[in-house]
Motif scaffolding. Structure first.
Motif, short mmCIF file in Angstrom:
data_model
loop_
_atom_site.label_atom_id
_atom_site.label_comp_id
_atom_site.label_asym_id
_atom_site.label_seq_id
_atom_site.Cartn_x
_atom_site.Cartn_y
_atom_site.Cartn_z
N LEU A 1 6.15 -1.07 2.24
CA LEU A 1 4.85 -1.61 2.60
C LEU A 1 4.75 -1.92 4.09
O LEU A 1 3.65 -1.97 4.65
CB LEU A 1 4.57 -2.88 1.78
CG LEU A 1 4.41 -2.67 0.27
CD1 LEU A 1 4.21 -4.01 -0.43
CD2 LEU A 1 3.26 -1.73 -0.03
N ALA A 2 5.89 -2.16 4.73
CA ALA A 2 5.90 -2.43 6.17
C ALA A 2 5.97 -1.15 7.00
O ALA A 2 5.73 -1.19 8.20
CB ALA A 2 7.09 -3.34 6.52
N ASP A 3 6.29 -0.04 6.35
CA ASP A 3 6.38 1.25 7.05
C ASP A 3 4.98 1.86 7.11
O ASP A 3 4.38 2.17 6.08
CB ASP A 3 7.34 2.18 6.28
CG ASP A 3 7.56 3.50 6.99
OD1 ASP A 3 6.63 4.33 6.98
OD2 ASP A 3 8.65 3.71 7.54
N THR A 4 4.47 2.07 8.32
CA THR A 4 3.09 2.53 8.48
C THR A 4 2.81 3.83 7.73
O THR A 4 1.80 3.96 7.02
CB THR A 4 2.75 2.72 9.97
OG1 THR A 4 2.98 1.48 10.65
CG2 THR A 4 1.30 3.13 10.15
N GLY A 5 3.71 4.81 7.85
CA GLY A 5 3.50 6.10 7.21
C GLY A 5 3.53 6.02 5.70
O GLY A 5 2.62 6.53 5.02
N ILE A 6 4.54 5.38 5.15
CA ILE A 6 4.67 5.28 3.69
C ILE A 6 3.56 4.41 3.11
O ILE A 6 2.99 4.72 2.05
CB ILE A 6 6.06 4.74 3.29
CG1 ILE A 6 7.16 5.65 3.82
CG2 ILE A 6 6.17 4.60 1.78
CD1 ILE A 6 7.08 7.09 3.34
N ALA A 7 3.22 3.33 3.80
CA ALA A 7 2.13 2.46 3.32
C ALA A 7 0.81 3.21 3.30
O ALA A 7 -0.01 3.03 2.38
CB ALA A 7 2.03 1.22 4.20
N THR A 8 0.57 4.08 4.29
CA THR A 8 -0.66 4.88 4.31
C THR A 8 -0.72 5.81 3.12
O THR A 8 -1.76 5.96 2.47
CB THR A 8 -0.73 5.70 5.61
OG1 THR A 8 -0.77 4.81 6.73
CG2 THR A 8 -1.95 6.59 5.64
N VAL A 9 0.40 6.44 2.81
CA VAL A 9 0.46 7.35 1.66
C VAL A 9 0.22 6.59 0.35
O VAL A 9 -0.54 7.04 -0.52
CB VAL A 9 1.81 8.08 1.62
CG1 VAL A 9 2.01 8.80 0.29
CG2 VAL A 9 1.91 9.06 2.78
N LEU A 10 0.87 5.44 0.19
CA LEU A 10 0.68 4.64 -1.02
C LEU A 10 -0.78 4.24 -1.18
O LEU A 10 -1.35 4.30 -2.27
CB LEU A 10 1.57 3.40 -0.98
CG LEU A 10 3.06 3.65 -1.21
CD1 LEU A 10 3.87 2.42 -0.82
CD2 LEU A 10 3.33 4.02 -2.67
#
Length: 325
Positions: A206-215
């Motif tokens: 959730l703190a990772d910008t890329g992974i959070a965007t995908v989620l």
């Protein structure tokens, strides 16, 4: 909605429960196990949380505790009280009824009070436990620290005030404040965990910008026929790099998580709406009702229609029990 809000909305069922109590020592009481998440807030004074496994935890004024899986535990005046009722290796198991040793005193009384507590529980659908909740420890202890988590502190203060003195609108306000408390607790947990060296899992995701965007994209539009390449492009990574990063943080490959989210969302719709199965299938990305029914049965062990009926029956039974109580 953001991912954390989605997680809470997905899991929550029914109304949360809470009570404010003041106790005089020596006292102890047992809590759980409970099919949901329990919480305790120390408004004043101090006490000990005695888990089923592990050492006792000292709680002081302002401390907040969340038990994501409703794990059995005790609260006590002292960590040395064997009559807390929790069978442990270092205590002889005793037959003690829950709360039997707790002396509850009126909220208006302040003399001799050892602790002022706010305790409660959230009802959660065990069939839809989100991986974020599943990977949390049995006990999340958020110690009070001056100047930290102002939102959480404000929610606690408002809750305590509303429970101490009933005022117009208290019932509606209480439910909203309990939801707010859960959000702030989970936000604090994810933020604290993400900041720790060597952190991993959902807090880091959730703190990772890329992974959070995908989620967020998956949650916002589960019906879209996503590919790993499209999702990787959103994260700014190659297909292979994204798949490795997502899997290491979330614990599932991207499309496996997407399938889980689609079916969990469908389960919520079955429980909370009258939408036809074909409509639900379409909204969560299945081209046919047949394909949806097969996938749902693999995930939940029963057909969508049977799941809907069973959950409606449970809801009616719970409502009847609450009315009778």
């Amino acid at each position: 909605m953001d991912v954390l809000s989605d997680v809470i909305t997905l899991m929550r069922t029914g109304r949360p429960l809470t009570a404010r109590e003041r106790k005089c020592g020596p006292w102890s009481e047992r809590h759980g196990p409970f099919p949901g998440a329990g919480f305790h807030v120390v408004l004043r004074g101090g006490c000990w949380l005695i888990p089923h496994e592990g050492g006792p935890i000292a709680l002081g004024t302002g401390d907040v505790v969340l038990l994501p899986r409703g794990t059995e535990h005790a609260l006590a005046y002292s960590p040395d009280l064997p009559y807390a009722g929790i069978p442990r290796a270092d205590h002889a198991p005793l037959e003690v009824s829950p709360r039997a040793d707790a002396e509850v005193v009126p909220l208006g009384r302040t003399d001799g009070v050892s602790v002022d507590l706010l305790c409660g529980a959230y009802q959660l659908d065990q069939d839809r436990t989100h991986p974020l909740l599943a990977e949390m420890p049995d006990i999340v202890h958020l110690p009070a620290t001056v100047g930290s988590r102002p939102g959480l502190r404000s929610a606690v203060d408002l809750l305590g005030a509303d429970l101490e003195q009933a005022r117009p609108g208290s019932s509606a306000a209480l439910t909203a404040l309990l939801d707010l408390l859960l959000i702030y607790i989970m936000r604090a947990y994810t933020e604290d965990s993400a900041d720790r060296p060597g952190g991993w899992g959902w807090p880091v995701a959730l703190a990772d910008t890329g992974i959070a965007t995908v989620l967020h994209s998956m949650h916002q539009d589960p019906a879209r026929p996503w590919t790993v390449q499209e999702l990787g492009a959103q994260a700014g990574l190659s297909r292979a790099a994204f798949a490795r990063r997502f899997t290491s943080m979330v614990g599932q490959p991207p499309l496996a998580y997407l399938t889980w989210w689609r079916l969990a969302t469908a389960a919520r719709m079955l429980r909370e709406s009258e939408a036809p199965l074909a409509v639900i299938a379409s909204r969560v990305g299945y081209s046919s009702q047949f394909a949806f029914a097969n996938a749902f049965k693999r995930q939940f062990g029963q057909a969508p229609g049977g799941y809907r009926k069973g959950r409606r029956d449970e809801l009616q039974l719970t409502g009847t029990e609450q009315t009778a109580g």
